[in-house]
Design a protein around this motif. Structure first.
Motif, PDB file in Angstrom:
ATOM      1  N   THR A   1       0.817  -1.210   0.000  1.00 40.09           N
ATOM      2  CA  THR A   1       0.000   0.000   0.000  1.00 40.09           C
ATOM      3  C   THR A   1       0.851   1.261   0.000  1.00 40.09           C
ATOM      4  O   THR A   1       0.456   2.282  -0.567  1.00 40.09           O
ATOM      5  CB  THR A   1      -0.937   0.009   1.225  1.00 40.09           C
ATOM      6  OG1 THR A   1      -0.151  -0.054   2.426  1.00 40.09           O
ATOM      7  CG2 THR A   1      -1.881  -1.177   1.195  1.00 40.09           C
ATOM      8  N   LEU A   2       2.027   1.209   0.614  1.00 41.79           N
ATOM      9  CA  LEU A   2       2.911   2.381   0.652  1.00 41.79           C
ATOM     10  C   LEU A   2       3.608   2.603  -0.682  1.00 41.79           C
ATOM     11  O   LEU A   2       4.139   3.694  -0.932  1.00 41.79           O
ATOM     12  CB  LEU A   2       3.959   2.212   1.758  1.00 41.79           C
ATOM     13  CG  LEU A   2       3.563   2.657   3.172  1.00 41.79           C
ATOM     14  CD1 LEU A   2       3.343   4.162   3.214  1.00 41.79           C
ATOM     15  CD2 LEU A   2       2.332   1.935   3.677  1.00 41.79           C
ATOM     16  N   ALA A   3       3.635   1.582  -1.544  1.00 39.51           N
ATOM     17  CA  ALA A   3       4.310   1.716  -2.831  1.00 39.51           C
ATOM     18  C   ALA A   3       3.374   2.168  -3.941  1.00 39.51           C
ATOM     19  O   ALA A   3       3.834   2.490  -5.045  1.00 39.51           O
ATOM     20  CB  ALA A   3       4.949   0.372  -3.228  1.00 39.51           C
ATOM     21  N   LEU A   4       2.071   2.224  -3.685  1.00 42.31           N
ATOM     22  CA  LEU A   4       1.123   2.546  -4.760  1.00 42.31           C
ATOM     23  C   LEU A   4       1.307   3.955  -5.325  1.00 42.31           C
ATOM     24  O   LEU A   4       1.336   4.121  -6.556  1.00 42.31           O
ATOM     25  CB  LEU A   4      -0.308   2.325  -4.271  1.00 42.31           C
ATOM     26  CG  LEU A   4      -0.677   0.874  -3.919  1.00 42.31           C
ATOM     27  CD1 LEU A   4      -2.141   0.774  -3.527  1.00 42.31           C
ATOM     28  CD2 LEU A   4      -0.374  -0.072  -5.074  1.00 42.31           C
TER      29      LEU A   4
ATOM     30  N   LEU B   1      14.888   3.389  -0.682  1.00 39.95           N
ATOM     31  CA  LEU B   1      15.381   2.585  -1.805  1.00 39.95           C
ATOM     32  C   LEU B   1      14.442   2.538  -3.008  1.00 39.95           C
ATOM     33  O   LEU B   1      14.813   1.973  -4.040  1.00 39.95           O
ATOM     34  CB  LEU B   1      15.644   1.147  -1.325  1.00 39.95           C
ATOM     35  CG  LEU B   1      16.654   0.993  -0.188  1.00 39.95           C
ATOM     36  CD1 LEU B   1      16.684  -0.464   0.294  1.00 39.95           C
ATOM     37  CD2 LEU B   1      18.040   1.427  -0.645  1.00 39.95           C
ATOM     38  N   GLY B   2      13.251   3.072  -2.887  1.00 39.76           N
ATOM     39  CA  GLY B   2      12.327   3.042  -4.015  1.00 39.76           C
ATOM     40  C   GLY B   2      11.355   1.878  -3.931  1.00 39.76           C
ATOM     41  O   GLY B   2      11.506   0.960  -3.109  1.00 39.76           O
ATOM     42  N   TRP B   3      10.345   1.885  -4.812  1.00 39.79           N
ATOM     43  CA  TRP B   3       9.259   0.904  -4.724  1.00 39.79           C
ATOM     44  C   TRP B   3       9.711  -0.521  -4.996  1.00 39.79           C
ATOM     45  O   TRP B   3       9.112  -1.473  -4.489  1.00 39.79           O
ATOM     46  CB  TRP B   3       8.126   1.296  -5.669  1.00 39.79           C
ATOM     47  CG  TRP B   3       8.446   1.234  -7.144  1.00 39.79           C
ATOM     48  CD1 TRP B   3       8.861   2.262  -7.940  1.00 39.79           C
ATOM     49  CD2 TRP B   3       8.376   0.082  -7.995  1.00 39.79           C
ATOM     50  NE1 TRP B   3       9.066   1.836  -9.228  1.00 39.79           N
ATOM     51  CE2 TRP B   3       8.757   0.492  -9.298  1.00 39.79           C
ATOM     52  CE3 TRP B   3       8.020  -1.243  -7.803  1.00 39.79           C
ATOM     53  CZ2 TRP B   3       8.802  -0.373 -10.380  1.00 39.79           C
ATOM     54  CZ3 TRP B   3       8.060  -2.114  -8.884  1.00 39.79           C
ATOM     55  CH2 TRP B   3       8.453  -1.683 -10.156  1.00 39.79           C
ATOM     56  N   ARG B   4      10.744  -0.725  -5.793  1.00 40.68           N
ATOM     57  CA  ARG B   4      11.171  -2.097  -6.114  1.00 40.68           C
ATOM     58  C   ARG B   4      11.651  -2.850  -4.869  1.00 40.68           C
ATOM     59  O   ARG B   4      11.548  -4.075  -4.793  1.00 40.68           O
ATOM     60  CB  ARG B   4      12.262  -2.085  -7.185  1.00 40.68           C
ATOM     61  CG  ARG B   4      11.798  -1.533  -8.527  1.00 40.68           C
ATOM     62  CD  ARG B   4      12.861  -1.632  -9.604  1.00 40.68           C
ATOM     63  NE  ARG B   4      12.464  -0.940 -10.821  1.00 40.68           N
ATOM     64  CZ  ARG B   4      11.716  -1.462 -11.789  1.00 40.68           C
ATOM     65  NH1 ARG B   4      11.294  -2.711 -11.675  1.00 40.68           N
ATOM     66  NH2 ARG B   4      11.391  -0.758 -12.854  1.00 40.68           N
ATOM     67  N   SER B   5      12.162  -2.115  -3.884  1.00 38.98           N
ATOM     68  CA  SER B   5      12.658  -2.760  -2.663  1.00 38.98           C
ATOM     69  C   SER B   5      11.530  -3.397  -1.862  1.00 38.98           C
ATOM     70  O   SER B   5      11.771  -4.335  -1.089  1.00 38.98           O
ATOM     71  CB  SER B   5      13.385  -1.733  -1.797  1.00 38.98           C
ATOM     72  OG  SER B   5      12.508  -0.701  -1.377  1.00 38.98           O
TER      73      SER B   5
END
Length: 459
Positions: free
Chosen positions: A50-53, A181-185
């Motif tokens: 949810t935090l990466a959306l 680190l960005g959404w991929r992490s």
């Protein structure tokens, strides 16, 4: 048997635990600890995303409605496949399916982390949902099969607490990872955990002894169940704001459900034993599980949208809910008199706690802690009662059904809370908790007197 046949068998047969592990007095707790990897990761992965959306929407230059499919696709695959995977595990072996589940989940996490576009990410999330279904359909069954009757309630409490911990840590860890680190992490963090869990599962989980009979797989029943749950979840998501046609999906869910009921009464080896579902401990216990998870997840949606404080303060307030759940699930039998640790008492406690914010909003934090505590008493006792009522060899299907109702309850909690928030105006938070209190009362009234039991034998 030639060398190639032996090599192939290594991949499709359950291996025994080392003798020193199997005979050690603490072996059941090694099983519980291993199973907690999957219990934790299933909830952790669902909540951390949810935090990466928002960053995903920016990175792929898509709308918030489009990026919502990153979460929804995972939930749809998970709920649709749980019962079917659980039934297959009863035949093929629960250890085998569980370990391969982590392999699928870990490989899909790599795909998510490297996804070049949103479409690829959604596809890999569906595969992740399959892996999560292989884990969650077997987690309860493995615990039931490995723990003595008198320890069943505590063991399932630890497993449920691992779910609550994953749910609680997901947003916090996700926020830190995305910022640093960005959404991929968010997806890459699953890989080392998955590798450790596969190794632990291979050496610490027992083989399945009491298996269901090998017979023709109920493919049509599986497809109809998947169609029913998928259409129902999409309709619920549409009611809470997703741009999908709600009424046609609802009609499709009802039609597929009726066909499923008709087919399962006629097929020789049904995916769902309707006679078993009609028994009070199983049918009413599954209804209770659905209501319990609905009440658990409702506040996690309602409080952040309705709160007026800072995000940090809101997050800390919400932590009281899974914290109370974890304390009761793991320590409830030690902290409370024996007569207070039944599923029915936990449901009534949750109902009282849910009603408190409806009449006294200032008491939100203690109410959330008390609500989590009540659900932490209810959930392990209820799930143990359901599993104890199942015949030998059907624990995998039972675990799949318990987790299917968890997924449906989660979706209902999100949909109902979102709908009330959109329509309730200034009293939305009070109204949401009043609705949750009514659901908890229905749960308490329907909950039979359940007692934990032993499960299938393992070695």
């Amino acid at each position: 048997m030639d060398q190639s046949a032996r090599g192939w068998r290594w991949f499709v047969a359950e291996s025994p635990r080392p003798r020193r592990v199997a005979t050690w007095v603490g072996a059941p707790w090694l099983v519980i600890g291993t199973v907690c990897f999957g219990a934790f990761m299933g909830q952790f992965d669902a909540s951390i995303v949810t935090l990466a959306l928002p960053p995903l929407a920016t990175h792929f230059d898509v709308s918030p409605a489009a990026v919502e499919w990153v979460s929804l696709s995972y939930l749809l695959a998970l709920v649709a496949l749980l019962a079917a995977v659980g039934g297959l595990a009863d035949v093929l072996g629960r250890k085998l399916v569980y370990v391969y589940g982590f392999a699928v989940f870990t490989a899909a996490s790599v795909g998510c982390a490297l996804a070049p576009d949103l479409a690829a990410l959604v596809v890999f999330r569906v595969v992740q949902g399959l892996g999560a279904a292989m884990l969650q359909a077997n987690s309860v069954a493995l615990v039931v099969a490995s723990v003595p009757r008198e320890r069943m309630r505590t063991a399932l409490g630890v497993q449920a607490a691992a779910q609550a911990l994953g749910l609680a840590l997901g947003p916090t860890v996700g926020g830190v990872l995305v910022a640093a680190l960005g959404w991929r992490s968010v997806f890459a963090i699953n890989v080392p955990i998955g590798v450790v869990a596969m190794v632990a599962g291979h050496y610490l989980l027992p083989r399945t002894v009491d298996r269901a009979e090998r017979s023709r797989f109920d493919l049509l029943g599986t497809l109809l169940l998947a169609a029913t749950t998928t259409a129902a979840l999409l309709a619920l998501s549409g009611a809470s704001g997703l741009a999908v046609p709600v009424l046609p999906l609802l009609a499709g869910a009802v039609a597929a459900g009726v066909l499923l009921w008709w087919w399962e009464r006629r097929v020789a080896v049904p995916l769902l034993d309707l006679a078993l579902l009609r028994t009070a401990p199983v049918g009413r216990g599954l209804f209770g599980a659905l209501c319990g998870y609905l009440v658990l997840f409702g506040p996690l949606v309602a409080v952040p949208f309705a709160a007026t404080g800072s995000p940090l303060a809101t997050g800390l307030a919400l932590t009281a809910l899974p914290a109370g759940f974890a304390v009761a699930a793991t320590l409830g039998q030690r902290l409370l008199p024996r007569s207070w640790t039944s599923a029915r008492v936990g449901a009534w406690l949750a109902a009282a706690a849910a009603l408190l914010p409806a009449v006294a909003p200032a008491a939100l934090v203690p109410a959330l802690a008390l609500l989590g505590f009540g659900l932490g008493v209810f959930t392990p006792a209820n799930n143990a009662g359901v599993m104890a009522a199942l015949p030998p060899g059907r624990a995998g299907l039972g675990g799949g059904l318990v987790n299917t109702t968890r997924g449906l309850g989660t979706a209902l909690g999100i949909a109902i809370s979102t709908y009330v928030l959109h329509t309730g105006g200034g009293q939305a938070l009070r109204t949401t908790f009043a609705v949750l209190a009514v659901v908890a009362v229905a749960c308490a009234l329907s909950t039979p007197a359940l007692r934990s039991g032993n499960g299938t034998r393992t070695r």
